[in-house]
Design a protein around this motif. Sequence first.
Motif: not given
Length: 91
Positions: A78-82
């Motif tokens: 989620l943090v990585a935007g993946e």
Amino acid sequence: MSKWFVYLIRTRHNALYCGVTNDLERRFQQHTNGTGAKALKGKGPLILEWSIPVENKSQALKLEYKIKQLSKQRKERLVAGEDIMLEGLTI
């Protein structure tokens, strides 16, 4: 209608803390100053890694609960935007 935010903060131990607020800048400053959540006291430096606006407090709390149920690996995605639209995170 006021905006609410769900956010993830990273601690120096690489843990991710999830919370909600209607003033993201103020709340992050509180966490940084040690006047926010007990869970973050003494765990700085803190980094605001991710946030998303939602329409109201009810939706924010529901989304916060769902994010807290995720594994660390899924929170990192989620943090990585993946995978912004992770299955099961819709409110």
